[in-house]
Design a protein around this motif. Structure first.
Motif, short mmCIF file in Angstrom:
data_model
loop_
_atom_site.label_atom_id
_atom_site.label_comp_id
_atom_site.label_asym_id
_atom_site.label_seq_id
_atom_site.Cartn_x
_atom_site.Cartn_y
_atom_site.Cartn_z
N ASP A 117 1.82 -6.89 -4.21
CA ASP A 117 2.18 -5.48 -4.04
C ASP A 117 2.01 -5.07 -2.57
OD1 ASP A 117 2.85 -5.04 -6.66
OD2 ASP A 117 0.94 -4.13 -7.23
N GLU A 118 2.64 -3.94 -2.23
CA GLU A 118 2.65 -3.50 -0.83
C GLU A 118 1.75 -2.29 -0.59
OE1 GLU A 118 6.80 -2.81 -0.09
OE2 GLU A 118 7.29 -4.93 -0.23
N VAL A 119 1.15 -2.28 0.59
CA VAL A 119 0.34 -1.15 1.04
C VAL A 119 0.82 -0.80 2.45
CG1 VAL A 119 -1.98 -0.42 1.73
CG2 VAL A 119 -1.67 -1.70 -0.40
N ILE A 120 1.11 0.47 2.67
CA ILE A 120 1.60 0.89 3.99
C ILE A 120 0.42 1.14 4.93
CG2 ILE A 120 2.72 2.82 5.22
CD1 ILE A 120 4.68 2.99 2.86
N VAL A 121 0.49 0.54 6.11
CA VAL A 121 -0.53 0.73 7.14
C VAL A 121 0.16 1.09 8.46
CG1 VAL A 121 -2.23 -0.86 6.14
CG2 VAL A 121 -0.50 -1.75 7.72
N PHE A 122 -0.61 1.60 9.39
CA PHE A 122 -0.07 1.95 10.69
C PHE A 122 -0.67 1.03 11.73
CE2 PHE A 122 0.11 5.55 7.88
CZ PHE A 122 1.44 5.92 7.99
N GLU A 123 0.19 0.39 12.51
CA GLU A 123 -0.34 -0.52 13.52
C GLU A 123 -0.23 0.10 14.90
OE1 GLU A 123 1.73 -4.27 13.64
OE2 GLU A 123 3.68 -3.35 13.75
N PRO A 124 -1.11 -0.25 15.84
CA PRO A 124 -2.20 -1.20 15.68
C PRO A 124 -3.22 -0.74 14.64
CG PRO A 124 -2.40 -0.01 17.77
CD PRO A 124 -1.09 0.35 17.19
N LEU A 125 -3.83 -1.76 13.99
CA LEU A 125 -4.82 -1.45 12.97
C LEU A 125 -6.05 -2.35 13.15
CD1 LEU A 125 -3.60 -2.81 9.50
CD2 LEU A 125 -3.24 -3.92 11.67
N TYR A 126 -7.14 -1.94 12.55
CA TYR A 126 -8.38 -2.71 12.65
C TYR A 126 -8.12 -4.13 12.14
CZ TYR A 126 -13.24 -4.08 11.59
OH TYR A 126 -14.44 -4.73 11.51
N ALA A 127 -8.40 -5.10 13.00
CA ALA A 127 -7.99 -6.49 12.74
C ALA A 127 -8.48 -7.01 11.39
CB ALA A 127 -8.50 -7.38 13.86
N ASN A 128 -9.69 -6.66 11.00
CA ASN A 128 -10.22 -7.20 9.75
C ASN A 128 -9.45 -6.74 8.52
OD1 ASN A 128 -12.07 -8.73 11.10
ND2 ASN A 128 -13.81 -7.42 10.65
N TYR A 129 -8.70 -5.63 8.65
CA TYR A 129 -7.86 -5.23 7.52
C TYR A 129 -6.93 -6.37 7.12
CZ TYR A 129 -9.02 -0.24 8.31
OH TYR A 129 -9.64 0.97 8.44
N ASN A 130 -6.44 -7.12 8.11
CA ASN A 130 -5.57 -8.26 7.81
C ASN A 130 -6.30 -9.31 6.97
OD1 ASN A 130 -3.22 -7.33 9.14
ND2 ASN A 130 -4.05 -7.96 11.11
N SER A 131 -7.61 -9.47 7.21
CA SER A 131 -8.39 -10.40 6.39
C SER A 131 -8.47 -9.92 4.95
CB SER A 131 -9.82 -10.54 6.92
OG SER A 131 -9.82 -10.88 8.28
N TYR A 132 -8.76 -8.61 4.77
CA TYR A 132 -8.90 -8.10 3.39
C TYR A 132 -7.56 -8.19 2.67
CZ TYR A 132 -12.69 -5.98 6.03
OH TYR A 132 -13.74 -5.77 6.90
N ALA A 133 -6.46 -7.97 3.40
CA ALA A 133 -5.14 -8.09 2.79
C ALA A 133 -4.90 -9.53 2.35
CB ALA A 133 -4.06 -7.64 3.76
N ALA A 134 -5.27 -10.49 3.22
CA ALA A 134 -5.06 -11.90 2.89
C ALA A 134 -5.92 -12.30 1.69
CB ALA A 134 -5.39 -12.78 4.09
N ILE A 135 -7.16 -11.88 1.68
CA ILE A 135 -8.07 -12.27 0.60
C ILE A 135 -7.63 -11.66 -0.73
CG2 ILE A 135 -10.45 -11.98 -0.24
CD1 ILE A 135 -11.25 -12.31 2.80
N ASN A 136 -7.13 -10.42 -0.68
CA ASN A 136 -6.69 -9.77 -1.91
C ASN A 136 -5.19 -9.95 -2.17
OD1 ASN A 136 -9.14 -8.30 -2.99
ND2 ASN A 136 -9.17 -7.73 -0.82
N GLN A 137 -4.55 -10.74 -1.32
CA GLN A 137 -3.13 -11.08 -1.45
C GLN A 137 -2.23 -9.85 -1.59
OE1 GLN A 137 -4.07 -14.71 -4.22
NE2 GLN A 137 -2.51 -15.27 -2.74
N VAL A 138 -2.58 -8.85 -0.78
CA VAL A 138 -1.80 -7.62 -0.69
C VAL A 138 -0.88 -7.74 0.52
CG1 VAL A 138 -2.01 -5.18 -0.07
CG2 VAL A 138 -3.49 -6.15 -1.85
N GLN A 139 0.35 -7.26 0.37
CA GLN A 139 1.32 -7.31 1.46
C GLN A 139 1.24 -6.01 2.26
OE1 GLN A 139 3.10 -10.17 1.73
NE2 GLN A 139 3.68 -9.35 3.73
N PHE A 140 0.82 -6.08 3.52
CA PHE A 140 0.85 -4.89 4.36
C PHE A 140 2.27 -4.65 4.86
CE2 PHE A 140 -3.83 -4.79 6.05
CZ PHE A 140 -4.21 -4.15 4.89
N VAL A 141 2.74 -3.40 4.73
CA VAL A 141 4.00 -3.01 5.35
C VAL A 141 3.61 -2.09 6.48
CG1 VAL A 141 6.13 -1.70 5.01
CG2 VAL A 141 5.30 -3.24 3.22
#
Lengths: 401, 401
Positions: A117-141
């Motif tokens: 599933d997708e979650v909308i984020v605004f970049e630049p964003l806190y780098a660790n958010y990418n880790s939580y997305a990867a671990i929870n297999q969420v797709q950042f848009v």
């Protein structure tokens, strides 16, 4: 004998851009070079004495499990804090204690989105958010925000056009790490209107709530919580507010009962957060108001020094940071990561140098932010002044190699 | 206004069978009833004074982040511990500090399996494993072990026939929670042979390593680690060993370099484990050997009381527990959860009762273990004797309602 193969998803967990240059810094330190750390938000502000007193007078034995929702005294203290902030509708059952703000974010992503599933984020964003997305297999848009307007949000239709059938949430951070942007009431109104119209969750990381400057008032998602009780999720932490980074304590706050039951089940799986840290931090109720005000003033002073120091360096772009203690700075270099390595491996001024975080790791889109760095202004005024001086000289030397 | 929908996967995270009857226990306590807790492995053994002294003499301020791999002094202490255990080939780089053993298990499942992949487990199994499987979206394929042979492993072909293309690992716990079984050298040899032949990882949760009775020696996966360096992953925790349940500290140990780099990236995402807990626990090197020996002796004594107390109750089935401080007990009831509720809501003996965990939550297969309970023998000798007496009386009353 057959080899065992690690999961693909492990390879997709990114390394921390804040910490990945650490080996070069360690090498420089071994050579006796003093390194000013502008790369990591680990504040030098003292933890309040009334908290440390809990350690010094410790008499509980054994160190037993705390409750999965959180140690009752600590939940009460957090509840008190939100009431002090002006949100008396929050009660203990709306609070899940987490092991750092990190766990709160991870729990929230798991809870609002299925894998893919997708979650909308605004970049630049806190780098660790990418880790939580990867671990929870969420797709950042990700939607880009621009240094030219201080990284404020784009217009409503720019956000809405990114919403698909798979979009489950919008996830923001205000005051923002890494940009220092504080979203206005108008921006928050717009986000709330979007999630209402499209049936999305709104996740707001407000770890830096108190860190706003120039007399601005922070607009919290908490002030919209009764309007969108099922959709609003506040992610929070004590790390910066009370200088408790090493006490791994955060919280997830929501009025959504089913969500709170779900995150409690996740929390039961990992048993509890640390007992000592929670009992120590529950003394936040005895920490004088002047403590938080003092921190806010100190950071505003540092922000001013940083901003004044950087804006006069030729070729440097820096929007005036409105909050938190980070800023993204555009540099007159092609590859900021190469410059960051140069600072640690080659450049020395009176045997001193600075460490910065290349900003590319704070973008979700590969290739963006190549000429930018993130600076955390967590050093005292003198160290910060000196760091600006070093950075200025280094840019000159780097350009004329 | 459209509603936002929570993820399906959140609904699949199970509630803790150990904690789910807690509201009934709280109600009983409010009525002034004394409740003996046999439901949860929260030991009454004292944490060693040399550790608590770290709190009482605390002088670090602020409480800053620790390193993501772990606080160096704590990693050194753990390294020392494994050397003392007889595994001198372990070095600091083979150790990832985790926030409780829970995090180590979660990291391992994420790392060896993609979403939808299979991991073989033996049931009954520690209930929280089901939570980590749900959170990491790993499919447990469970093989039943039987109360009749003390929950020891089935024959090799019974295990091998469960291996499919999706199988990535075999995951064991020895000494076992919840059964108290300690796998023999023969059983460990068999598992190692299977993972070699089929290219699987072998995950071993050895949190109760020191808790083995009747002079048996624990056979650790560590002793096979050089034979299957890429495949062996040991999951560990200080919670029980040093009575530090509330200090959330565990470790993942492996010689697989790519795995260790991957789990470090996961660890960077959540920044660090607690600084205070790690510095406190690093005094394990100063904790006298007699501390661990004393704990082992104490639990063996408790095990004996429990076993003798239970085996003479008519209709009760109890294999002699070989290690850890749990056992699965078959009861002469149809629905052990109903009996557990009856204990908390109805039965009183001199205004006292006991709390037990229904065993069904420790099975991965729905419907299994309906007439069984898990008992944690973490109470002192007198409390344990009294608990057995209450349990015996309650079974009589429950049967004659």
């Amino acid at each position: 004998m057959l080899p065992a193969i690690l999961s693909d998803r492990l390879a997709h967990v990114p390394a921390s851009p804040i910490r990945k240059l650490a080996p070069y810094a360690n090498e420089a330190k071994k050579q006796g070079v003093h390194v000013y750390h502008l790369n990591i938000g680990d504040p030098d502000i003292k933890t309040s004495e009334v908290m440390l007193e809990v350690l010094r007078t410790w008499n509980k034995n054994p160190i037993a499990y705390s409750q999965s929702q959180g140690e009752p005294a600590f939940i009460d203290a957090i509840n008190w804090y939100y009431h002090e902030c002006g949100y008396p509708f929050i009660t203990q059952k709306n609070i899940q204690v987490t092991t750092g703000g990190s766990e709160a974010i991870s729990m929230a992503l798991f809870s609002v989105a299925n894998a893919g599933d997708e979650v909308i984020v605004f970049e630049p964003l806190y780098a660790n958010y990418n880790s939580y997305a990867a671990i929870n297999q969420v797709q950042f848009v990700s939607i880009e925000t621009m240094i030219s307007n201080g990284f404020h949000l784009p217009k409503r239709n720019e956000i809405v056009k990114k919403i698909t059938k798979k979009t489950k949430a919008i996830f923001i951070c205000t005051p923002n790490n890494p940009t220092g942007t504080v979203y206005t009431k108008r921006e928050m109104d717009m986000l709330v209107a979007i999630v209402k119209a499209h049936g999305l969750f709104l996740l707001s990381d407000e770890v830096y709530r108190e860190f706003v400057y120039d007399g601005t008032k922070h607009v919290s998602l908490l002030s919209y919580m009764q309007e969108i009780p099922e959709q609003a999720i506040v992610l929070d932490s004590l790390s910066k507010r009370y200088s408790l980074c090493g006490a791994r304590l955060g919280m997830l706050v929501s009025l959504n009962t089913v969500l709170m039951q779900g995150v409690l089940r996740i929390a039961q799986g990992r048993l509890s957060s640390g007992l000592v840290d929670q009992l120590m931090a529950s003394k936040l109720t005895k920490t004088p108001k002047s403590y938080l005000e003092g921190i806010q003033k100190e950071y505003e002073k540092r922000r001013n020094i940083l901003y004044e120091g950087l804006k006069h360096i030729p070729g440097v772009t820096i929007p005036k940071p409105e909050g938190a203690f980070y800023t993204i700075v555009g540099l007159p270099v092609r590859d900021a990561e190469d410059f960051a390595k140069y600072l640690l491996t080659t450049f020395r001024d009176e045997n001193e140098t600075v460490m910065v975080a290349p900003a590319s790791g704070f973008y979700a889109t590969p290739g963006k932010g190549k000429n930018e760095i993130r600076i955390a202004y967590v050093l005292n005024v003198d160290a910060l002044k000196r760091s600006m001086e070093i950075l200025k000289k280094a840019l000159v030397c780097y350009g004329s190699r």
